[in-house]
Design a protein around this motif. Structure first.
Motif, PDB file in Angstrom:
ATOM      1  N   ASN A   1       0.822  -1.218   0.000  1.00  0.00           N
ATOM      2  CA  ASN A   1       0.000   0.000   0.000  1.00  0.00           C
ATOM      3  C   ASN A   1       0.851   1.262   0.000  1.00  0.00           C
ATOM      4  OD1 ASN A   1      -2.479  -1.451   0.090  1.00  0.00           O
ATOM      5  ND2 ASN A   1      -2.202  -1.766   2.294  1.00  0.00           N
ATOM      6  N   GLY A   2       2.024   1.177  -0.579  1.00  0.00           N
ATOM      7  CA  GLY A   2       2.891   2.344  -0.679  1.00  0.00           C
ATOM      8  C   GLY A   2       3.618   2.702   0.591  1.00  0.00           C
ATOM      9  N   ASN A   3       3.482   1.890   1.638  1.00  0.00           N
ATOM     10  CA  ASN A   3       4.095   2.217   2.930  1.00  0.00           C
ATOM     11  C   ASN A   3       5.541   1.743   3.005  1.00  0.00           C
ATOM     12  OD1 ASN A   3       1.849   3.483   4.309  1.00  0.00           O
ATOM     13  ND2 ASN A   3       0.881   1.466   4.268  1.00  0.00           N
TER      14      ASN A   3
ATOM     15  N   GLU B   1       6.948  10.646   5.845  1.00  0.00           N
ATOM     16  CA  GLU B   1       6.431  10.684   4.479  1.00  0.00           C
ATOM     17  C   GLU B   1       6.883   9.434   3.734  1.00  0.00           C
ATOM     18  OE1 GLU B   1       5.953  14.326   1.370  1.00  0.00           O
ATOM     19  OE2 GLU B   1       8.015  13.751   1.818  1.00  0.00           O
ATOM     20  N   THR B   2       5.969   8.735   3.056  1.00  0.00           N
ATOM     21  CA  THR B   2       6.357   7.557   2.295  1.00  0.00           C
ATOM     22  C   THR B   2       7.192   7.952   1.080  1.00  0.00           C
ATOM     23  OG1 THR B   2       4.417   7.531   0.847  1.00  0.00           O
ATOM     24  CG2 THR B   2       4.212   6.421   2.987  1.00  0.00           C
ATOM     25  N   GLY B   3       7.898   6.989   0.542  1.00  0.00           N
ATOM     26  CA  GLY B   3       8.717   7.263  -0.628  1.00  0.00           C
ATOM     27  C   GLY B   3       7.906   7.760  -1.801  1.00  0.00           C
ATOM     28  N   ASN B   4       6.716   7.196  -2.006  1.00  0.00           N
ATOM     29  CA  ASN B   4       5.870   7.621  -3.120  1.00  0.00           C
ATOM     30  C   ASN B   4       5.358   9.043  -2.923  1.00  0.00           C
ATOM     31  OD1 ASN B   4       6.316   5.040  -3.953  1.00  0.00           O
ATOM     32  ND2 ASN B   4       4.207   4.343  -3.782  1.00  0.00           N
ATOM     33  N   GLU B   5       5.007   9.392  -1.690  1.00  0.00           N
ATOM     34  CA  GLU B   5       4.546  10.759  -1.414  1.00  0.00           C
ATOM     35  C   GLU B   5       5.679  11.767  -1.637  1.00  0.00           C
ATOM     36  OE1 GLU B   5       1.226   9.678   2.043  1.00  0.00           O
ATOM     37  OE2 GLU B   5       3.271  10.268   2.582  1.00  0.00           O
ATOM     38  N   ALA B   6       6.880  11.394  -1.236  1.00  0.00           N
ATOM     39  CA  ALA B   6       8.030  12.282  -1.419  1.00  0.00           C
ATOM     40  C   ALA B   6       8.284  12.536  -2.903  1.00  0.00           C
ATOM     41  CB  ALA B   6       9.274  11.677  -0.759  1.00  0.00           C
ATOM     42  N   LEU B   7       8.171  11.494  -3.716  1.00  0.00           N
ATOM     43  CA  LEU B   7       8.375  11.642  -5.158  1.00  0.00           C
ATOM     44  C   LEU B   7       7.293  12.517  -5.764  1.00  0.00           C
ATOM     45  CD1 LEU B   7       9.620  11.007  -7.900  1.00  0.00           C
ATOM     46  CD2 LEU B   7       8.407   8.816  -7.882  1.00  0.00           C
ATOM     47  N   ILE B   8       6.056  12.312  -5.388  1.00  0.00           N
ATOM     48  CA  ILE B   8       4.946  13.101  -5.941  1.00  0.00           C
ATOM     49  C   ILE B   8       5.120  14.579  -5.621  1.00  0.00           C
ATOM     50  CG2 ILE B   8       2.475  13.527  -5.751  1.00  0.00           C
ATOM     51  CD1 ILE B   8       2.120  10.493  -5.370  1.00  0.00           C
ATOM     52  N   HIS B   9       5.432  14.888  -4.357  1.00  0.00           N
ATOM     53  CA  HIS B   9       5.551  16.285  -3.945  1.00  0.00           C
ATOM     54  C   HIS B   9       6.730  16.972  -4.639  1.00  0.00           C
ATOM     55  CE1 HIS B   9       3.344  15.211   0.044  1.00  0.00           C
ATOM     56  NE2 HIS B   9       2.519  15.339  -0.977  1.00  0.00           N
ATOM     57  N   ALA B  10       7.861  16.276  -4.723  1.00  0.00           N
ATOM     58  CA  ALA B  10       9.051  16.892  -5.320  1.00  0.00           C
ATOM     59  C   ALA B  10       8.932  17.005  -6.830  1.00  0.00           C
ATOM     60  CB  ALA B  10      10.293  16.085  -4.936  1.00  0.00           C
ATOM     61  N   ALA B  11       8.314  16.015  -7.481  1.00  0.00           N
ATOM     62  CA  ALA B  11       8.231  16.019  -8.943  1.00  0.00           C
ATOM     63  C   ALA B  11       7.227  17.032  -9.459  1.00  0.00           C
ATOM     64  CB  ALA B  11       7.852  14.623  -9.448  1.00  0.00           C
ATOM     65  N   ALA B  12       6.170  17.299  -8.706  1.00  0.00           N
ATOM     66  CA  ALA B  12       5.104  18.173  -9.187  1.00  0.00           C
ATOM     67  C   ALA B  12       5.598  19.601  -9.444  1.00  0.00           C
ATOM     68  CB  ALA B  12       3.958  18.189  -8.185  1.00  0.00           C
ATOM     69  N   SER B  13       6.571  20.068  -8.667  1.00  0.00           N
ATOM     70  CA  SER B  13       7.042  21.450  -8.798  1.00  0.00           C
ATOM     71  C   SER B  13       8.382  21.561  -9.505  1.00  0.00           C
ATOM     72  CB  SER B  13       7.165  22.083  -7.402  1.00  0.00           C
ATOM     73  OG  SER B  13       5.929  22.046  -6.718  1.00  0.00           O
ATOM     74  N   ALA B  14       8.980  20.451  -9.920  1.00  0.00           N
ATOM     75  CA  ALA B  14      10.317  20.464 -10.521  1.00  0.00           C
ATOM     76  C   ALA B  14      10.262  20.891 -11.977  1.00  0.00           C
ATOM     77  CB  ALA B  14      10.951  19.080 -10.404  1.00  0.00           C
ATOM     78  N   ASN B  15      11.377  21.466 -12.447  1.00  0.00           N
ATOM     79  CA  ASN B  15      11.493  21.765 -13.875  1.00  0.00           C
ATOM     80  C   ASN B  15      11.630  20.487 -14.690  1.00  0.00           C
ATOM     81  OD1 ASN B  15      11.422  24.454 -13.240  1.00  0.00           O
ATOM     82  ND2 ASN B  15      13.640  24.752 -13.379  1.00  0.00           N
ATOM     83  N   ALA B  16      12.296  19.506 -14.118  1.00  0.00           N
ATOM     84  CA  ALA B  16      12.495  18.217 -14.781  1.00  0.00           C
ATOM     85  C   ALA B  16      12.849  17.191 -13.727  1.00  0.00           C
ATOM     86  CB  ALA B  16      13.600  18.295 -15.832  1.00  0.00           C
ATOM     87  N   VAL B  17      12.591  15.925 -14.052  1.00  0.00           N
ATOM     88  CA  VAL B  17      12.962  14.809 -13.183  1.00  0.00           C
ATOM     89  C   VAL B  17      13.977  13.951 -13.917  1.00  0.00           C
ATOM     90  CG1 VAL B  17      12.168  12.790 -11.902  1.00  0.00           C
ATOM     91  CG2 VAL B  17      10.689  14.800 -12.102  1.00  0.00           C
ATOM     92  N   MET B  18      15.130  13.737 -13.311  1.00  0.00           N
ATOM     93  CA  MET B  18      16.120  12.830 -13.862  1.00  0.00           C
ATOM     94  C   MET B  18      16.007  11.493 -13.141  1.00  0.00           C
ATOM     95  SD  MET B  18      19.572  15.137 -14.340  1.00  0.00           S
ATOM     96  CE  MET B  18      20.519  13.629 -14.573  1.00  0.00           C
ATOM     97  N   ALA B  19      15.580  10.460 -13.867  1.00  0.00           N
ATOM     98  CA  ALA B  19      15.541   9.106 -13.313  1.00  0.00           C
ATOM     99  C   ALA B  19      16.920   8.493 -13.518  1.00  0.00           C
ATOM    100  CB  ALA B  19      14.463   8.275 -14.001  1.00  0.00           C
ATOM    101  N   VAL B  20      17.696   8.444 -12.459  1.00  0.00           N
ATOM    102  CA  VAL B  20      19.107   8.073 -12.538  1.00  0.00           C
ATOM    103  C   VAL B  20      19.289   6.609 -12.166  1.00  0.00           C
ATOM    104  CG1 VAL B  20      21.358   8.451 -11.495  1.00  0.00           C
ATOM    105  CG2 VAL B  20      19.954  10.402 -12.125  1.00  0.00           C
ATOM    106  N   GLY B  21      19.825   5.823 -13.114  1.00  0.00           N
ATOM    107  CA  GLY B  21      20.041   4.400 -12.877  1.00  0.00           C
ATOM    108  C   GLY B  21      18.878   3.570 -13.378  1.00  0.00           C
ATOM    109  N   SER B  22      19.155   2.319 -13.702  1.00  0.00           N
ATOM    110  CA  SER B  22      18.129   1.451 -14.285  1.00  0.00           C
ATOM    111  C   SER B  22      16.970   1.189 -13.331  1.00  0.00           C
ATOM    112  CB  SER B  22      18.760   0.128 -14.732  1.00  0.00           C
ATOM    113  OG  SER B  22      19.673   0.348 -15.786  1.00  0.00           O
ATOM    114  N   CYS B  23      17.226   1.198 -12.023  1.00  0.00           N
ATOM    115  CA  CYS B  23      16.129   1.002 -11.072  1.00  0.00           C
ATOM    116  C   CYS B  23      15.118   2.135 -11.165  1.00  0.00           C
ATOM    117  CB  CYS B  23      16.677   0.896  -9.652  1.00  0.00           C
ATOM    118  SG  CYS B  23      17.589  -0.631  -9.309  1.00  0.00           S
TER     119      CYS B  23
END
Length: 440
Positions: A137-139, A146-168
């Motif tokens: 359940n995202g926990n 803050e869960t990892g998914n919530e942290a990604l959502i909050h940071a990505a929404a206001s970013a100019n761009a998201v760099m997905a670094v690494g194959s993972c």
């Protein structure tokens, strides 16, 4: 040495770090070439870097947030191992890394506050390392409540761009390999599901090459609009991931000549022959490893004598198409085929199928021999087995209901006798007459 805190000249900052103007301009030329620009654009590249990256005196450093997902922090380690003084390290060192769970000196409340302030101010790049986990359940990956998914959502929404670094981060990597109990996936797929339209730039690798990170960061800073960065269909930088490793491999000549290594420690290995039979995934993996190299351009996997294991293979739209699941076992030519929980190599399966077909042909031959079909054919059945057992329901018509045999009709015999085939002379005359008539 010039004091970086008081200098007013960008080149003074570079000199304080042991980098000459000439080296800096060579970097600008490389960036211009990577972006597909002419040499006339080099001054513009230099100006962009001076204003947006090397702005130490004005506090105008380009802010970056680096968040860890489900990862081993290998990409962070790769990023941190750049030697100095080095042009790549200069560019990266003067970027304001406002938040990093691994590299930040601060910890606890002060670091979380710095991240929140950066997100609120906007105009930053988010670097995300590791897979996104939807399981439980995202926990998972909870930091500061803050869960990892919530942290990604909050940071990505206001970013100019998201760099997905690494194959993972690109598609889940080894975290998403079968059976994927954590429901791992890549950043691009997750943000699309959440309805977040921030541009995502995928930079695969396990770990990622730090020079690739540097190039993408510089491209984003120089172009200001991340959507202008040239990407391929997988949202990867096109100039880095549109050629296979095989295209630029120094052992390519041995491949073309049919000179291969079939066993480690052999004479062929000492001669530097092609490693394709030992499972090299270079022909199917798109990356610039033979060009960029590793460890400040000293060497790379194949140059060190190891087959490429295809760690840059990552389909951002399919977590199951990850480099671990696709390429293992690494030192065998073929990937494993999977039927449910059962996995096998295609070569043994091919031999088994060949044996089954051969056995079937042998059994068929013995059957043909036993029925007499090998010596002049099978004996003619005078009467069908069914008809003999059920004469009252007989399908065929026989001369004798018990012994069978054909029914010879005297009328049919007489008719056939009266319609004998014409002689050769008659047929020839008929053809001549027909031809003469057509000529008229």
């Amino acid at each position: 040495m010039v004091d970086q805190a008081t200098t007013t000249d960008a080149f003074g900052v570079l000199e304080s770090r042991g980098v000459s103007r000439r080296s800096f301009m060579k970097l600008c030329a490389g960036v211009a070439a990577a972006a597909g620009l002419s040499q006339l654009a080099i001054p513009r590249v230099a100006e962009a870097l001076e204003k947006s990256v090397i702005g130490a005196t004005s506090g105008d450093l380009y802010p970056v947030i680096w968040i860890e997902g489900a990862s081993c922090t290998g990409c962070t380690e790769s990023f941190a191992q750049i030697e100095t003084p080095d042009v790549a390290s200069i560019v990266l060192d003067v970027i304001s890394l406002n938040y990093s769970e691994t590299l930040s000196a601060a910890a606890g409340y002060s670091m979380e506050e710095a991240k929140a302030q950066t997100i609120e101010a906007g105009n930053y790049v988010l670097v995300y390392e590791g897979a996104v986990l939807e399981g439980w359940n995202g926990n998972a990956l909870r930091v500061a409540g803050e869960t990892g998914n919530e942290a990604l959502i909050h940071a990505a929404a206001s970013a100019n761009a998201v760099m997905a670094v690494g194959s993972c981060a690109v598609n889940g990597g080894w975290c998403a390999a079968y059976p994927n109990p954590s429901k791992a996936m890549g950043v691009q797929q997750f943000l699309k599901k959440e309805g977040i339209n921030t541009p995502v730039i995928n930079v695969p690798g396990c770990p990622v090459n730090p020079e690739w990170i540097m190039q993408v960061l510089v491209d984003v800073v120089m172009l200001e609009d991340p959507s202008l960065v040239k990407l391929n269909s997988f949202n990867e930088p096109a100039d880095l991931f549109d050629q296979t490793i095989h295209d630029n491999c120094p052992r390519r000549g041995h491949f073309e000549n049919g000179e291969f290594v079939y066993k480690f420690g052999s004479k062929e290995e000492a001669l530097g022959y092609c490693l394709y039979p030992l499972g090299c995934r270079g022909p199917q993996t798109k990356a610039q490893c033979p060009v960029t190299l590793w460890n400040n351009r000293r060497s790379w996997c194949v140059q060190a004598g190891a087959p490429c294991i295809g760690c840059c293979e990552a389909n951002p739209n399919d977590p199951g198409d990850n480099w671990v699941q696709v390429n293992t076992p690494f030192y065998q030519r073929f990937r494993d085929l999977r039927v449910g929980d059962f996995k096998f190599q295609p070569e043994p399966a091919a031999w088994i199928l060949t044996g089954i077909v051969a056995l079937a042909l042998v059994c068929h031959g013995f059957g043909m021999k036993k029925t007499g079909r090998m010596d002049g054919g099978a004996p003619f059945e005078a009467i069908r087995k069914w008809d003999k057992a059920h004469p009252e329901q007989s399908i065929g018509t026989y001369a004798d209901p018990n012994e069978g045999g054909p029914v010879i009709s005297s009328e049919l015999t007489q008719e056939n006798t009266h319609h004998a085939a014409p002689s050769a002379e008659a047929m020839a005359a008929d053809i001549e007459n027909t031809a003469g008539g057509e000529a008229k």
